[in-house]
Design an enzyme around this catalytic site. Structure first.
Site, PDB file in Angstrom:
ATOM      1  N   CYS A  77     -10.849  14.726   3.690  1.00 16.40           N
ATOM      2  CA  CYS A  77     -11.989  13.881   4.073  1.00 16.40           C
ATOM      3  C   CYS A  77     -12.010  13.789   5.609  1.00 16.40           C
ATOM      4  O   CYS A  77     -10.959  13.587   6.232  1.00 16.40           O
ATOM      5  CB  CYS A  77     -11.868  12.496   3.452  1.00 16.40           C
ATOM      6  SG  CYS A  77     -11.719  12.565   1.657  1.00 16.40           S
ATOM      7  N   CYS A 107      -4.482   4.528   7.077  1.00 13.86           N
ATOM      8  CA  CYS A 107      -3.973   5.686   6.371  1.00 13.86           C
ATOM      9  C   CYS A 107      -3.592   6.862   7.283  1.00 13.86           C
ATOM     10  O   CYS A 107      -4.443   7.460   7.924  1.00 13.86           O
ATOM     11  CB  CYS A 107      -5.133   6.074   5.456  1.00 13.86           C
ATOM     12  SG  CYS A 107      -4.867   7.282   4.248  1.00 13.86           S
ATOM     13  N   CYS A 147       0.876  -1.171   0.000  1.00 14.57           N
ATOM     14  CA  CYS A 147       0.000   0.000   0.000  1.00 14.57           C
ATOM     15  C   CYS A 147       0.917   1.226   0.000  1.00 14.57           C
ATOM     16  O   CYS A 147       1.666   1.455   0.946  1.00 14.57           O
ATOM     17  CB  CYS A 147      -0.883  -0.038   1.248  1.00 14.57           C
ATOM     18  SG  CYS A 147      -1.994   1.359   1.352  1.00 14.57           S
TER      19      CYS A 147
HETATM   20  N1  SAH Z   1      -6.751   9.494  -1.710  1.00  8.78           N
HETATM   21  C1  SAH Z   1      -7.134   8.252  -2.225  1.00  8.78           C
HETATM   22  C2  SAH Z   1      -6.238   7.112  -1.817  1.00  8.78           C
HETATM   23  C3  SAH Z   1      -5.748   7.099  -0.406  1.00  8.78           C
HETATM   24  S1  SAH Z   1      -6.942   6.746   0.833  1.00  8.78           S
HETATM   25  C4  SAH Z   1      -8.579   7.963  -1.896  1.00  8.78           C
HETATM   26  O1  SAH Z   1      -9.156   8.670  -1.075  1.00  8.78           O
HETATM   27  O2  SAH Z   1      -9.135   7.052  -2.495  1.00  8.78           O
HETATM   28  C5  SAH Z   1      -7.244   5.002   0.590  1.00  8.78           C
HETATM   29  C6  SAH Z   1      -8.569   4.551   1.109  1.00  8.78           C
HETATM   30  O3  SAH Z   1      -8.604   4.557   2.552  1.00  8.78           O
HETATM   31  C7  SAH Z   1      -9.717   5.427   0.633  1.00  8.78           C
HETATM   32  O4  SAH Z   1     -10.818   4.679   0.213  1.00  8.78           O
HETATM   33  C8  SAH Z   1     -10.024   6.191   1.898  1.00  8.78           C
HETATM   34  O5  SAH Z   1     -11.295   6.755   1.867  1.00  8.78           O
HETATM   35  C9  SAH Z   1      -9.812   5.135   2.965  1.00  8.78           C
HETATM   36  N2  SAH Z   1      -9.737   5.658   4.317  1.00  8.78           N
HETATM   37  C10 SAH Z   1      -9.375   6.891   4.722  1.00  8.78           C
HETATM   38  N3  SAH Z   1      -9.488   7.009   6.058  1.00  8.78           N
HETATM   39  C11 SAH Z   1      -9.933   5.831   6.527  1.00  8.78           C
HETATM   40  C12 SAH Z   1     -10.254   5.335   7.818  1.00  8.78           C
HETATM   41  N4  SAH Z   1     -10.143   6.100   8.915  1.00  8.78           N
HETATM   42  N5  SAH Z   1     -10.713   4.060   7.918  1.00  8.78           N
HETATM   43  C13 SAH Z   1     -10.830   3.276   6.817  1.00  8.78           C
HETATM   44  N6  SAH Z   1     -10.532   3.688   5.567  1.00  8.78           N
HETATM   45  C14 SAH Z   1     -10.091   4.970   5.420  1.00  8.78           C
HETATM   46 FE1  SF4 Z   2      -9.510  11.807   1.361  1.00  8.03          FE
HETATM   47 FE2  SF4 Z   2      -7.593  10.738   2.860  1.00  8.03          FE
HETATM   48 FE3  SF4 Z   2      -7.872   9.954   0.297  1.00  8.03          FE
HETATM   49 FE4  SF4 Z   2      -6.961  12.402   0.915  1.00  8.03          FE
HETATM   50  S1  SF4 Z   2      -5.963  10.456   1.394  1.00  8.03           S
HETATM   51  S2  SF4 Z   2      -8.488  11.930  -0.592  1.00  8.03           S
HETATM   52  S3  SF4 Z   2      -8.144  12.931   2.714  1.00  8.03           S
HETATM   53  S4  SF4 Z   2      -9.314   9.654   1.972  1.00  8.03           S
END
Ligand code: SAH
Ligand code: SF4
Length: 375
Positions: A132, A365, A121
């Site tokens: 987010c 993440c 990853c």
């Molecule tokens: N920015 C990209 C990729 C990185 S995040 C994206 O948002 O898709 C990878 C995945 O982990 C995304 O689906 C994201 O929404 C999720 N993710 C982020 N925070 C999380 C959390 N606290 N618990 C579970 N998944 C999470």
């Molecule tokens: Fe959203 Fe986190 Fe993915 Fe950035 S890394 S786009 S804040 S989920």
């Protein structure tokens, strides 16, 4: 923060950032024949060397010159954590300018006909600009894009580890050990399609048949939903898997947890996904982080089913119980997840549950960096 990497290193050309044609060009500029590029690629990506001195098919003079002018991924591993079952390993990396990013290796034992898998990853940015609300990285803000070499280096680090010590699942001593990376997912820190060129270049480098040779079907790009970039990706010759972070079935709710929805609302996002499917003939995965009481009710499941049913078998939902972060979200009870999926099934939408990994090592993440920053 003081960097342990000398400024000398940062002035050198990072060979991990170069595609094979770029390496050929770079060598030409150094007065070297271009066939050396394939030899060097072979040392970097097949032998996985970390030092030019190991490139014994090159002359001593060339090895010394390379050592002066180039480097092999200038990253330093500050921490490595392994989950108790050793199926999840997480590293905290320091980049040449002192920025910190994380990468995770997830190991899966063989299942039925398919062999063991080793998935990295990968982070694509230090921090993230998209904020987010449930994401630890999103709460840090954006630092900078990672270079292609910094992305490639994360994969090579774990590839070398597995080469040195192949992995066998605890409790399955007779299964065939796995000694190489089988998949990469751009689901670490950052938004890969916001760093489009470097990410695509890194994927091309890892895909090169003269080097690491990882198939495009074994690579997944996960995006928050940047519509123009999704459309651009559909035109690429490199056909990687696409995952869309959806996380809500209505604009109102998605706008609350994912600010990007105000720029690219669901209708535009779904239209881009539909065009992606038509252009590529590939399935799209929709990631759905389940937040108890926020987006996990039967009503939400029906709304999601209605939204995705038009994509038929080309849509697959990956339900992810949220990993608790500072924001105070909670994962749903197993019952609520079962009901959620059963409703999707009634709408003809397939789904799976992503088993969360490495809770004991803060594998979600951005969590390790957050914790490390507080030490
Ligand atoms: N920015 C990209 C990729 C990185 S995040 C994206 O948002 O898709 C990878 C995945 O982990 C995304 O689906 C994201 O929404 C999720 N993710 C982020 N925070 C999380 C959390 N606290 N618990 C579970 N998944 C999470
Ligand atoms: Fe959203 Fe986190 Fe993915 Fe950035 S890394 S786009 S804040 S989920």
């Amino acid at each position: 923060m003081t960097s342990r990497i000398s400024s000398e290193t940062t002035k050198k050309t990072d060979l991990l950032a170069l595609t094979l044609p770029q390496l050929q060009q770079w060598l030409k500029e150094q007065g070297e024949p271009s066939f050396r590029a394939k030899q060097i690629y072979n040392w970097l990506y097949t032998h996985l060397v970390t030092d030019f001195a190991e490139m014994t098919s090159l002359s001593q003079a060339l090895r010394s010159r390379l050592a002066q002018q180039a480097c092999i991924g200038p990253i330093v591993v500050r921490r490595e954590l392994r989950s108790k079952d050793d199926r999840t390993r997480k590293i905290l990396l320091e980049l040449p300018d002192g920025k910190l990013v994380e990468s995770v290796l997830m190991l899966y034992p063989p299942l039925g006909e398919s062999g063991a898998r080793a998935t990295v990853c990968v982070s694509s940015q230090a921090g993230c600009a998209f904020g987010c609300t449930f994401c630890a990285t999103g709460q840090m803000g954006f630092d900078r894009h990672l270079s292609a070499g910094e992305i490639v280096a994360q994969v090579l680090y774990f590839a070398r580890e597995l080469r040195k010590a192949p992995w066998t699942a605890v409790g399955l001593p007779n299964s065939k050990p796995i000694d190489h990376i089988t998949n990469i997912v751009l689901m670490g820190m950052g938004e890969p399609l916001h760093n489009y060129d470097n990410v695509l270049r890194a994927l091309h480098i890892l895909n090169s048949a003269d080097g690491f040779n990882l198939g495009a079907r074994h690579m997944t790009v996960s995006t928050v939903g940047l519509v123009p970039a999704i459309r651009k990706l559909s035109q690429e010759p490199l056909q990687v898997n696409l995952a869309i972070s959806l996380h809500a079935p209505t604009d109102e709710l998605r706008g609350q947890t994912m600010p990007v929805n105000r720029k690219y609302p669901l209708a535009e996002l779904l239209a881009a996904c539909k065009d992606y499917i038509v252009t590529t003939g590939r399935q799209v995965t929709f990631e759905y982080v389940l937040l108890a009481g926020v987006n996990d009710t039967p009503t939400h499941a029906h709304q999601l089913g209605d939204l995705l049913a038009p994509l038929a078998q080309f849509a697959h939902v990956n339900c992810i119980p949220v990993n608790a972060t500072a924001a105070g979200y909670r994962p749903p009870a197993p019952d609520a997840m079962r009901t959620f999926r059963a409703i999707l099934f009634k709408h003809g939408v397939s789904s799976s549950i992503r088993a969360e990994r490495g809770d004991d090592i803060a594998a979600a993440c951005g969590q390790l960096r957050t914790r490390f920053g507080k030490l």
